[in-house]
Write an enzyme that holds these catalytic residues in place. Structure first.
Site, PDB file in Angstrom:
ATOM      1  N   CYS A 142      50.197  45.061  34.592  1.00 33.32           N
ATOM      2  CA  CYS A 142      50.034  45.183  36.046  1.00 33.32           C
ATOM      3  C   CYS A 142      51.380  45.117  36.769  1.00 33.32           C
ATOM      4  CB  CYS A 142      49.045  44.145  36.556  1.00 33.32           C
ATOM      5  SG  CYS A 142      48.403  44.547  38.199  1.00 33.32           S
ATOM      6  N   LYS A 163      43.871  48.701  48.883  1.00 36.20           N
ATOM      7  CA  LYS A 163      43.952  48.019  47.598  1.00 36.20           C
ATOM      8  C   LYS A 163      43.130  48.768  46.538  1.00 36.20           C
ATOM      9  CE  LYS A 163      42.957  43.497  45.498  1.00 36.20           C
ATOM     10  NZ  LYS A 163      42.370  42.150  45.761  1.00 36.20           N
ATOM     11  N   SER A 192      43.550  45.607  39.976  1.00 38.49           N
ATOM     12  CA  SER A 192      43.532  44.854  41.230  1.00 38.49           C
ATOM     13  C   SER A 192      44.973  44.794  41.744  1.00 38.49           C
ATOM     14  CB  SER A 192      42.984  43.438  41.014  1.00 38.49           C
ATOM     15  OG  SER A 192      43.044  42.699  42.214  1.00 38.49           O
ATOM     16  N   HIS A 235      44.582  45.454  34.191  1.00 36.26           N
ATOM     17  CA  HIS A 235      44.316  44.116  33.644  1.00 36.26           C
ATOM     18  C   HIS A 235      43.232  44.196  32.573  1.00 36.26           C
ATOM     19  CE1 HIS A 235      46.697  41.398  36.150  1.00 36.26           C
ATOM     20  NE2 HIS A 235      46.366  42.113  37.204  1.00 36.26           N
ATOM     21  N   GLU A 237      42.805  42.491  30.082  1.00 34.90           N
ATOM     22  CA  GLU A 237      42.442  41.159  29.591  1.00 34.90           C
ATOM     23  C   GLU A 237      41.436  40.432  30.479  1.00 34.90           C
ATOM     24  OE1 GLU A 237      45.435  40.403  32.707  1.00 34.90           O
ATOM     25  OE2 GLU A 237      45.220  41.913  31.137  1.00 34.90           O
ATOM     26  N   ARG A 249      36.486  35.020  46.681  1.00 33.58           N
ATOM     27  CA  ARG A 249      37.582  34.195  47.209  1.00 33.58           C
ATOM     28  C   ARG A 249      38.162  34.817  48.468  1.00 33.58           C
ATOM     29  NH1 ARG A 249      42.612  35.100  43.877  1.00 33.58           N
ATOM     30  NH2 ARG A 249      42.661  36.869  45.328  1.00 33.58           N
TER      31      ARG A 249
END
Length: 302
Positions: A142, A163, A192, A235, A237, A249
């Site tokens: 990333c 985003k 992300s 990402h 993982e 969040r």
């Protein structure tokens, strides 16, 4: 074969509950075997979660892997207890004279800053320079991939209009490359981030090979021709809950955040998330460890 980690690392008990084969250091030292030594520079704010994510995918290989954790001394992490850092992490000064078979540089939530404005940029540059002589293969993730492409090749990042958030379809450009061995022609991976790199910039660099990209997410996997530097802009993982936790969040903070694409069933956040990327993630890390680390590293760094 197991991944070797400190006995008291929180990830150990979590992974054992999932029946992931991990081995504590006290047992590992009794085995007469040369494990692959993997260093992880963890730049993510929630370090304990990132440790678990990475150890999970590193464990899915017949090779024995010994993991050490690194953090930057020029930036004090705010979201990880100091006692955890003291117990399980090292600084660059402590490891700079060592050699490692593999090295992972994680992402970081700093992509909207210019690289030179990141508080630990100078230290990160020293570490990336060191990796060229002390590591067999480095895997950048990333923002870590954007930082590596900029440091090694001068490739800039660009702020996006919105985003990039969700799970996106990707395409294999070179099925003969060992890193992509076993991949389907199309596969899914999580992203992300607020910035991207462009295919045209990568293609201008003779030393880089673009192995995979996406219509929506752009370039995904690139690597140097000597296979010592691997850049993954997403990402892989991430676990099943990560994107959802990030979404809730940000909503709780009052941020205008959109739903992660292709993540929830029927795009309904009240329903379960759908994991589309797990097999790709395990295969990517297994191939990296096998073909670019294990089969390339010297048995004894001497």
């Amino acid at each position: 074969m197991p991944v070797n980690i400190p006995d008291l690392l929180p990830a150990k008990s979590l992974l054992e509950e999932e029946n992931v084969f991990v081995m504590g250091e006290s047992r590992a030292v009794a085995q007469d075997i040369r494990p692959l030594k993997i260093l992880v520079l963890n730049l993510m704010p929630l370090k304990i979660k990132t440790e678990t994510h990475l150890l999970r995918v590193l464990s899915n290989t017949p090779l024995q892997v010994e993991v050490e954790l690194l953090f930057t001394s020029s930036h004090v992490p705010k979201n990880t207890p100091q006692e955890h850092l003291i117990s399980f992490y090292k600084t660059f000064e402590e490891i700079k004279d060592k050699h490692y078979d593999g090295f992972i540089i994680t992402g970081a939530p700093v992509e909207l800053l210019e690289f030179e404005k990141v508080t630990y940029w100078e230290e990160l540059c020293r570490i990336m320079d060191w990796s060229k002589t002390n590591v067999t293969s480095t895997l950048h993730l990333c923002w870590g991939a954007q930082a590596g492409l900029y440091y090694h090749y001068g490739i800039p990042k660009y702020e996006m209009s919105a985003k990039l958030f969700g799970v996106f379809e990707h395409f294999v450009n070179d099925p003969e490359e060992p890193l992509l061995r076993g991949f389907d022609d199309t596969f899914w991976a999580p992203h992300s981030r607020y910035t991207d790199v462009r295919r045209t910039d990568i293609e201008k660099v003779d030393d880089l090979i673009l192995l995979s990209d996406s219509v929506k997410a752009g370039p995904y996997i690139a690597l140097s021709k000597d296979r010592s530097q691997v850049f993954v802009t997403g990402h892989p993982e991430y676990d099943k809950l990560t994107l959802g936790e990030e979404y809730h969040r940000d909503k709780a903070r009052g941020l205008q955040t959109k739903l992660p694409e292709n993540y929830y069933k029927n795009d309904d956040p009240s329903q379960k998330s759908i994991v589309r990327w797990r097999s790709h993630a395990h295969l990517l890390y297994s191939n990296w460890l096998n073909y670019y680390v294990y089969q390339s590293t010297p048995y004894d760094w001497g």
